[in-house]
Scaffold this active site. Structure first.
Site, mmCIF file in Angstrom:
data_model
loop_
_atom_site.group_PDB
_atom_site.id
_atom_site.type_symbol
_atom_site.label_atom_id
_atom_site.label_comp_id
_atom_site.label_asym_id
_atom_site.label_seq_id
_atom_site.Cartn_x
_atom_site.Cartn_y
_atom_site.Cartn_z
ATOM 1 N N THR A 1 24.775 40.874 23.185
ATOM 2 C CA THR A 1 23.578 41.604 23.619
ATOM 3 C C THR A 1 24.038 42.767 24.494
ATOM 4 O OG1 THR A 1 22.158 39.664 23.618
ATOM 5 C CG2 THR A 1 21.575 41.386 25.200
ATOM 6 N N ARG B 1 12.312 32.905 16.558
ATOM 7 C CA ARG B 1 12.759 32.627 17.926
ATOM 8 C C ARG B 1 12.846 33.918 18.749
ATOM 9 N NH1 ARG B 1 17.804 34.193 20.901
ATOM 10 N NH2 ARG B 1 18.004 32.663 22.550
ATOM 11 N N VAL B 2 12.280 33.887 19.945
ATOM 12 C CA VAL B 2 12.366 35.003 20.879
ATOM 13 C C VAL B 2 13.204 34.551 22.067
ATOM 14 C CG1 VAL B 2 11.061 36.588 22.353
ATOM 15 C CG2 VAL B 2 10.061 35.786 20.195
ATOM 16 N N GLY B 3 14.240 35.321 22.373
ATOM 17 C CA GLY B 3 15.096 35.004 23.514
ATOM 18 C C GLY B 3 14.615 35.711 24.767
ATOM 19 N N ASP B 4 15.514 35.844 25.760
ATOM 20 C CA ASP B 4 15.101 36.435 27.032
ATOM 21 C C ASP B 4 15.090 37.961 27.011
ATOM 22 O OD1 ASP B 4 17.958 36.264 26.811
ATOM 23 O OD2 ASP B 4 18.084 36.869 28.906
ATOM 24 N N THR C 1 22.380 38.750 29.998
ATOM 25 C CA THR C 1 22.889 38.378 28.685
ATOM 26 C C THR C 1 23.377 36.942 28.748
ATOM 27 O OG1 THR C 1 24.554 38.824 26.988
ATOM 28 C CG2 THR C 1 25.163 39.365 29.255
ATOM 29 N N GLY C 2 22.972 36.146 27.778
ATOM 30 C CA GLY C 2 23.398 34.757 27.831
ATOM 31 C C GLY C 2 22.537 33.892 26.948
ATOM 32 N N GLY D 1 19.621 32.593 26.096
ATOM 33 C CA GLY D 1 18.313 33.092 26.500
ATOM 34 C C GLY D 1 17.322 32.064 27.002
#
Lengths: 344, 344
Positions: free
Chosen positions: B208, B236-239, B259-260, B262
């Protein structure tokens, strides 16, 4: 190998003993926790809710729906079940009630469709689940809960979220089931208005539903469900499905469900910031919630309100609009069913 | 009506005067702000980045890309332009660089598609924009910025977000442009693995990209862009597109891009909680960022890192993984281009 045979007396005695032990364990559990507070609060949205615009029939419908949902959620807690179960129970009832903008009776998008968002969180483990832009799901909150319980993810969107819910066996309903005449008229009015005199946002999003609860084990949970904003376009996502903005729960600080002009609630990370205020600044939850709703949001121009619950079962329900549909059963058993500002 | 006629000398003198005045105003502006610090930091993802697994060629490619992007963003600031412009410039370069998981070179979903998320926020007004699950957009960050600048909303999703971006005239590219052989192989490997030995998440989401900047007017901005997680399903939605989780900016406290893994970053509202820690607890930003990354996230099992910038231009880039692609140009002009942990 020898099979142990018991005579009828020993078998009966064994059965009685097992029953007695079970009763004993069960009442010991009830005793050990009966002093722990339980509490629940729910909302059915904040907005320009004024006596002058409310018919007696509608007011009765709203109050009955709020009372039914808050009592049902409270009963779950009274039975010793979890706050997660209590908020789920309250929200599913509010989703089925066409008076609110969630599940059946959701507002319509620009295309005349129902696209719903929901989120849920538990405070003991910060587990969370959310769905956004889902269609046809009778209970979006059950999809959010399925994400929390059965998915490695927190947020699923659109057709993907629906596929996940279908795979989990959740109930789908045809479009007609969701769409009420009231919402169809509301969309027609919104679309007929000239751009300049568009309905103020405060009248376009109210009636999101939410719940927060504290169970006998001291666990907090929060949940929010919505159809979003009338005439919304471009797959707009509000604060309701966003963990931190519309929903947050942390056993160390609070459980919050928000309702209002979602964009402001996202920018100010409203639900989490209320919890953080009470945790980091050693403020009471009521002070932290008041500050965010009456100062931060008012200064920014963001209308709405929240329901909040602290780990001791203290309920706070501030809002900066004319009214907020809200109800609570407090730790001392007192029940509130409130609509207008002057009822506080 | 009388027309005023000027002789050639007066006209020339007037022109010279106008030029002199403009130069004077412009240098006065430069003078009044030249002591104000500017700074920028960027990341290209955190994960199991170790020397043993890195070819010299890839390391050179990454370092060159980081240096190009951080210098380009810094040049925007040096010219006196905004932090919003600086983070936009840096991110568009990183999105075009196939080595990172954003824009071209994004990871592939379960269906072999590229679905991207991005968000951006400015700290002086808490304005924010985000898009999630968008396909075909060359620069998702420009779509997020268009939401910030030209929409009443904060977050748009899927086909709706794409329609909005198209209406704003943003550039779309064919699928082939995004998909690299490296990502296709990565997906094939992920899908061929038996369930039990699936690639650890740390190897599935890294790369990211993000940027934070402080301009001469003391304004902070933050931005994040990603292709998400290899083999992701169900929308899927991450952070990354979530304001508060993956991105936050507030001139009073800090700008953060995360970044990580999420899901952990959403549950712990990482970006906002770092800002809130420095604001509410009167902690330095470095301490607040360290606490969230090295304590809160480590305790929860959430891998990753952040870049953070405070209103005085102090950069902090903590991560709890083996490495994080990162670069910064500090307020004193020092430049860092870093990959591994021991380079700090």
């Amino acid at each position: 190998m020898k099979t142990m045979m018991l005579d009828p007396f020993t078998r009966s005695f064994g059965l009685l003993f097992a029953i007695a032990a079970a009763v004993c364990i069960s009442s010991a559990k009830a005793d050990s926790t009966s002093s722990a507070p339980i509490a629940i609060a729910i909302h059915g949205g904040a907005g320009t809710i004024e006596r002058a615009n409310m018919s007696d029939a509608r007011e009765r419908q709203i109050r009955t729906a709020l009372e039914t949902a808050v009592r049902a959620g409270h009963e779950v807690l009274r039975q010793g079940d979890s706050s997660l179960e209590a908020v789920t129970r309250a929200i599913t009832l509010l989703e089925d009630e066409a008076a609110f903008n969630a599940g059946r009776g959701s507002v319509l998008t620009h295309q005349g469709r129902v696209e719903m968002d929901a989120s849920i969180m538990t405070g003991h483990d910060l587990a969370a689940g959310a769905v956004t832009g889902v269609r046809g799901l009778r209970h979006p909150i059950l999809a959010a809960r399925a994400v929390l319980e059965h998915s490695p993810h927190v947020m699923l969107s659109g057709r993907g979220a629906e596929a996940f819910a279908r795979a989990r066996g959740l109930e789908f309903m045809p479009d007609e089931w969701f769409i009420t005449e009231f919402r169809r008229n509301q969309l027609e009015r919104a679309q007929a208005e000239p751009q300049a005199s568009r309905t103020p946002p405060t009248q376009r999003w109210f009636s999101t539903v939410g719940a927060v609860a504290l169970d006998r084990d001291g666990r907090l949970a929060a949940a929010t469900s919505t159809g979003g904003m009338t005439n919304k376009r471009f797959g707009r996502v509000g604060d309701s499905p966003i963990i931190g903005a519309g929903t947050y729960a942390d056993d160390r600080s609070c459980a919050v469900s928000a309702t209002g002009h979602g964009e402001y609630f996202i920018r100010h990370v409203v639900a989490y910031s209320i919890c953080a205020g009470s945790l980091f600044k050693d403020q009471s939850l009521a002070d932290s919630a008041d500050q965010v709703v009456h100062q931060v949001l008012v200064d920014a121009g963001g209308s709405g309100g929240v329901i909040a619950l602290d780990p001791d079962g203290r309920v706070s329900m501030p809002f900066n609009t004319a009214g907020m549909y809200r109800a609570a059963i407090h730790a001392d058993g007192q029940i509130d069913i409130l609509i207008y500002r002057d009822e506080d």
